[in-house]
Write an enzyme that holds these catalytic residues in place. Structure first.
Site, mmCIF file in Angstrom:
data_model
loop_
_atom_site.group_PDB
_atom_site.id
_atom_site.type_symbol
_atom_site.label_atom_id
_atom_site.label_comp_id
_atom_site.label_asym_id
_atom_site.label_seq_id
_atom_site.Cartn_x
_atom_site.Cartn_y
_atom_site.Cartn_z
ATOM 1 N N GLN A 62 1.337 -1.465 0.264
ATOM 2 C CA GLN A 62 0.222 0.311 -0.329
ATOM 3 C C GLN A 62 0.838 1.236 0.164
ATOM 4 O OE1 GLN A 62 -3.394 0.465 0.281
ATOM 5 N NE2 GLN A 62 -2.873 2.909 -0.323
ATOM 6 N N MET A 95 -0.893 -3.980 -6.334
ATOM 7 C CA MET A 95 -0.592 -3.816 -5.015
ATOM 8 C C MET A 95 -1.613 -4.596 -4.245
ATOM 9 S SD MET A 95 -2.169 -0.140 -4.846
ATOM 10 C CE MET A 95 -2.289 -1.024 -2.602
ATOM 11 N N CYS A 96 -1.255 -4.652 -3.165
ATOM 12 C CA CYS A 96 -2.299 -5.001 -2.023
ATOM 13 C C CYS A 96 -2.171 -4.877 -0.127
ATOM 14 C CB CYS A 96 -2.075 -6.888 -1.741
ATOM 15 S SG CYS A 96 -0.756 -7.499 -1.158
ATOM 16 N N ASN A 97 -1.755 -4.948 0.924
ATOM 17 C CA ASN A 97 -1.259 -4.206 1.719
ATOM 18 C C ASN A 97 -0.185 -3.958 2.223
ATOM 19 O OD1 ASN A 97 -1.663 -2.962 4.449
ATOM 20 N ND2 ASN A 97 -2.066 -5.159 5.306
ATOM 21 N N THR A 128 -0.533 -9.957 -4.173
ATOM 22 C CA THR A 128 -0.386 -9.313 -5.403
ATOM 23 C C THR A 128 1.481 -10.642 -5.664
ATOM 24 O OG1 THR A 128 0.141 -6.865 -4.413
ATOM 25 C CG2 THR A 128 1.850 -7.559 -5.971
#
Length: 208
Positions: free
Chosen positions: A52, A133-135, A141
């Site tokens: 993120q 993207m992810c956290n 991802t």
């Protein structure tokens, strides 16, 4: 063997292409310091991955001239991040919401449907330059990128090595198993896929 590597900071990314587009591979420092998002990496020319982003990393991302961001999460993106993307005229695509959200858990963070839809967008040249993207940029991802590598005919050893490198000590066996068993025939490769991916057109069949 996977030919070539491109250096991203201290991380060496396996590469298939030397295709050069108008977008810089990695931004160069001009005025001040450019800070990338956590777990940032170059996947292929014009295709990036990260965790993120925060406000501190926005100037770095602006240098990439992104057209699309794939946000792999059941949660809404932070309001300030969504606002920044809108100001930059970046299409922020959230995958993993709705019915898919009920399938997510800390140990099974992505569904087959999310991966297939994510890959459909990754294979669309009009999405580029694109950020996945992810956290934390590790599991969701990493799973999607791992399935992309299978489409690129990488060996499973190389695919999992890349996944583990970005997951660090947090790699998960279920994600690795998902990548290994993922059926690439669920993904239809369009005739005009991004050339830097070096994919064979019409491989696979439409999902559903």
């Amino acid at each position: 063997r996977n030919p070539g590597t491109t250096r991203v900071g201290a991380v060496s990314e396996p590469r298939h292409s030397t295709h050069k587009g108008s977008t810089p591979l990695i931004p160069t420092m001009r005025a001040g310091i450019l800070v990338p998002p956590q777990n940032f990496g170059l996947v292929e020319d014009g295709l990036y991955r990260s965790g993120q982003p925060t406000e501190l990393s926005y100037p770095f991302l602006e240098q990439l001239q992104l057209r699309t961001i794939l946000h792999l999460s059941a949660d809404e993106p932070p309001a300030e991040f969504a606002s920044w993307a809108s100001e930059q005229r970046i299409q922020l695509v959230r995958l993993g919401a709705g019915a898919d959200a009920n399938m997510l858990s800390p140990w099974k963070p992505v569904s087959e449907e999310v991966v297939v839809e994510g890959l459909r967008r990754v294979l669309d040249p009009s999405s580029y330059p694109l950020l996945v993207m992810c956290n934390l940029g590790r599991h969701r991802t990493g799973t999607l990128i791992g399935c992309l590598r299978k489409l690129q005919c990488w060996s499973l050893t190389s695919v999992l090595e890349e996944y583990r490198r970005h997951a660090c000590a947090k790699s998960r066996h279920l994600n690795e198993q998902f990548i290994e068993l993922f059926d690439i025939d669920l993904v239809r490769v369009p005739e005009h896929s991004p050339p830097q991916l070096h994919l064979q057109a019409e491989r696979g069949k439409p999902a559903g």
